[in-house]
Design an enzyme around this catalytic site. Structure first.
Site, PDB file in Angstrom:
ATOM      1  N   GLY A 131       0.920  -1.357  -0.149  1.00  0.00           N
ATOM      2  CA  GLY A 131       0.131  -0.502   0.235  1.00  0.00           C
ATOM      3  C   GLY A 131       0.943   1.267   0.033  1.00  0.00           C
ATOM      4  O   GLY A 131       1.214   1.387   0.649  1.00  0.00           O
ATOM      5  N   TYR A 132       1.815   1.485  -1.329  1.00  0.00           N
ATOM      6  CA  TYR A 132       2.362   2.624  -1.319  1.00  0.00           C
ATOM      7  C   TYR A 132       1.345   3.712  -1.570  1.00  0.00           C
ATOM      8  O   TYR A 132       0.964   4.754  -0.998  1.00  0.00           O
ATOM      9  CB  TYR A 132       3.305   2.661  -2.018  1.00  0.00           C
ATOM     10  N   SER A 133       0.912   4.041  -3.114  1.00  0.00           N
ATOM     11  CA  SER A 133       0.147   4.478  -3.801  1.00  0.00           C
ATOM     12  C   SER A 133      -1.091   5.118  -3.462  1.00  0.00           C
ATOM     13  O   SER A 133      -1.386   4.297  -3.196  1.00  0.00           O
ATOM     14  CB  SER A 133       0.646   4.513  -5.420  1.00  0.00           C
ATOM     15  N   SER A 165      -2.149  -4.027  -6.002  1.00  0.00           N
ATOM     16  CA  SER A 165      -2.496  -5.256  -6.410  1.00  0.00           C
ATOM     17  C   SER A 165      -2.482  -6.154  -5.397  1.00  0.00           C
ATOM     18  O   SER A 165      -1.890  -6.323  -4.412  1.00  0.00           O
ATOM     19  CB  SER A 165      -0.363  -5.838  -7.295  1.00  0.00           C
ATOM     20  N   GLU A 248      12.763  -3.767  -5.076  1.00  0.00           N
ATOM     21  CA  GLU A 248      11.836  -4.574  -5.977  1.00  0.00           C
ATOM     22  C   GLU A 248      12.304  -4.432  -6.425  1.00  0.00           C
ATOM     23  O   GLU A 248      11.784  -5.118  -8.286  1.00  0.00           O
ATOM     24  CB  GLU A 248      10.908  -2.890  -5.802  1.00  0.00           C
TER      25      GLU A 248
END
Ligand SMILES: Cc1cc2nc3c(=O)[nH]c(=O)nc-3n(C[C@H](O)[C@H](O)[C@H](O)COP(=O)(O)OP(=O)(O)OC[C@H]3O[C@@H](n4cnc5c(N)ncnc54)[C@H](O)[C@@H]3O)c2cc1C
Length: 397
Positions: A131-133, A165, A248
Site C-alpha cells: 500500500g504505497y501509491s 496489487s 523491488e
C-alpha cells in the site's frame, strides 16, 4: 569475471541444476506448469501449494540468509534456481513477501516482528500486498496523505491507497502513512503492517485492459493497528520505503522469465512466421535476435547487480537501469509476438479473438500478455522515474 557457469561448469553446479530440474518436474503439477507456460492466472491457492513444497525442501526463500529460513546459496546457485524454475514453467516466487517486505522486516524489524512474520512468508501461509501509491502520490510518493494518528497503543489510519496489487487476496498490507506534517514531507512518513481483515478496510477492484483482477483501490476508515505493527521508527518510513524499492526493482526472476518469453516468441515465429500478415519473417527475426541479445545483456547486468547487493554495494541507479531495460525488453518481445500473430488477431483483443481457429487459445493468451505488459513500464515506478534516478546518479542531484 562472468559468474555464470560456462561449458567448464564445475560438477557441483551441473549436479545442482539436475537436482533443481528433477524437483521442479516431480513436484510442480503438470497442470500448473501448463498454466504458467501459457501465461494464465495462477491462483493464490496454487502459488501457496507450490511455495509450501519449496519451503519443505528448504528452498522457500532462496535469497534470504539461512537464519531466517534462506538457503545460503551463492550467486550462481541463486541464478540457476530462477533459471531452472523459469525453464520448467514453475510459478515465480511470490514477490511481495519474499522480495519486498521480508528483507525490510529483517533489516528494520524487532525480533518479535521477525518471529511473527518471516516464517509465514517462507512457508507461503501469509500473503502481502503493497500500500504505497495513492491518488496524487505515485511517482511523487512522498506526497502521500493517508494519515495515521496515535491513540494509546494503536494507530488509527484514514485515507486511500490505489493500484494495490493482490489486495483482494492478501492477508497483510505494508503501507506508508503520514504520522506528521512537520518538516520535510519525507520525514513525516511511517511504515505500518496492517492485517487486511481489520475493520474499516474496503477493497474495490480496478478493471484493467487485460480483464484480469490485478489491482485495487483500498479505502481505510478509522482502521486501528497496534503500535507493535510499526516497522522501524515513527517517521522512519521513507528509509524503509527506499530500501524496499531498490530491491523491488532488482528481481532475480525477471531475466530468466524474459528468456522464457523469448523462447516462446521464437517458437511462435517458427510455427507461424510465414503466414504473418503484418511484417515479413526476416524483419521479425531481426527484431527477435536483437531482443535475445538484449536478454543476454540483461542477464549480465542482473548478475553483477545481485553480486553487489550481496556485498552491500548496490547503487540505486543499477536497479533502476535493470528495471527500465527489462520493462522495455518485455514489451519489445511481446510486440514481436503480436506482429507474428498478425493484425487479424491484434485487432480482436482479449475476449473475441478468432474462436474458430485451432490455435486461437495460445493467441488469445498472447494478446492478454501483450495488454498486461503495457503496465511493465509503470508498475514499480515508471520508466521516466527510473531515468531520473539514473541521471541523478550520473550527473548529481
Ligand atoms: C499493474 C500495476 C500494479 C501496481 N501495483 C502497485 C502496488 O501493488 N502497490 C502500489 O503502491 N502501487 C502499485 N502500482 C502503482 C505504480 O507504482 C504507480 O502507478 C506508478 O508509480 C506511477 O504513479 P502514478 O500512476 O500516480 O502516475 P504519475 O506519478 O501521476 O505519473 C504520470 C506520468 O507522469 C510521469 N512523471 C511523473 N513524475 C515525473 C518526473 N518527475 N519526471 C518525469 N516524468 C514524470 C510518469 O512517468 C507518468 O508517465 C501499480 C501500478 C500498475 C500499473
Amino acid at each position: 569475471m562472468n559468474p555464470i557457469p560456462s561449458d567448464d561448469t564445475p560438477d557441483t553446479y551441473a549436479a545442482f541444476r539436475d537436482e533443481l530440474r528433477a524437483f521442479a518436474e516431480r513436484e510442480c503439477p503438470a497442470e500448473l506448469r501448463a498454466i504458467v507456460r501459457s501465461n494464465q492466472k495462477v491462483t493464490r491457492a496454487e502459488y501457496s501449494a507450490w511455495q509450501r513444497k519449496l519451503a519443505a525442501r528448504g528452498w522457500g526463500a532462496p535469497n534470504w540468509p539461512v537464519e531466517y529460513g534462506g538457503t545460503g546459496w551463492d550467486l550462481q546457485q541463486r541464478y540457476l534456481f530462477e533459471e531452472v524454475m523459469a525453464e520448467a514453467d514453475c510459478p515465480p516466487l511470490y514477490h511481495h513477501g519474499l522480495g519486498h517486505i521480508g528483507p525490510v522486516i529483517m533489516h528494520f524489524g524487532t525480533e518479535a516482528q521477525k518471529a511473527r512474520f518471516l516464517p509465514r512468508i517462507v512457508d507461503g501461509s501469509e500473503w502481502w500486498c503493497q500500500g504505497y501509491s495513492e491518488p496524487g502520490a505515485g511517482s511523487d510518493l512522498a506526497s502521500l496523505r493517508t494519515a495515521a494518528v496515535r491513540d494509546g497503543d494503536h494507530y488509527v489510519i484514514n485515507g486511500q491507497k490505489i493500484w494495490t496489487s493482490h489486495a483482494q487476496e492478501a492477508d497483510m498490507m505494508y503501507t506508508l502513512v503520514r504520522t506528521s506534517t512537520e518538516g520535510r514531507k519525507q520525514a513525516g512518513i511511517s511504515l505500518l503492517l496492517v492485517p487486511m481483515n481489520t475493520p474499516g478496510i474496503e477493497v474495490r477492484p480496478i478493471p484493467t485492459i487485460d480483464h484480469w483482477h490485478h489491482v485495487n483501490e483500498v479505502f481505510l476508515r478509522d482502521v486501528r493497528v497496534p503500535v507493535e505493527n510499526l516497522l522501524g521508527e515513527e517517521g522512519g518510513g521513507w528509509k524503509c520505503a527506499k530500501f524496499l524499492l531498490d530491491r523491488e526493482r532488482l528481481s532475480p526472476a525477471t531475466v530468466p522469465r524474459l528468456a522464457r518469453l523469448a523462447d516462446h516468441v521464437t517458437d511462435l515465429l517458427r510455427d507461424r512466421g510465414k503466414t504473418a500478415h503484418g511484417a515479413s519473417q526476416h524483419v521479425l527475426l531481426e527484431h527477435l535476435y536483437l531482443a535475445q541479445a538484449g536478454v543476454m545483456g540483461a542477464r549480465e547486468m542482473l548478475l553483477s547487480a545481485i553480486q553487489e547487493e550481496m556485498q552491500g554495494t548496490l547503487a540505486a541507479s543499477k536497479s533502476s537501469a535493470l528495471k527500465l531495460y527489462c520493462s522495455e525488453l518485455s514489451q519489445q518481445l511481446i510486440g514481436i509476438a503480436l506482429d507474428v500473430a498478425g493484425p487479424t488477431y491484434a485487432s480482436r483483443l482479449v475476449d473475441t479473438v478468432a474462436p474458430d481457429e485451432d490455435d486461437a487459445e495460445p493467441l488469445r493468451q498472447l494478446i492478454h500478455t501483450y495488454l498486461f505488459y503495457r503496465s511493465r513500464s509503470i508498475a514499480g515506478g515508471t520508466s521516466e522515474v527510473q531515468k531520473n534516478v539514473i541521471a541523478r546518479d550520473i550527473f548529481g542531484a
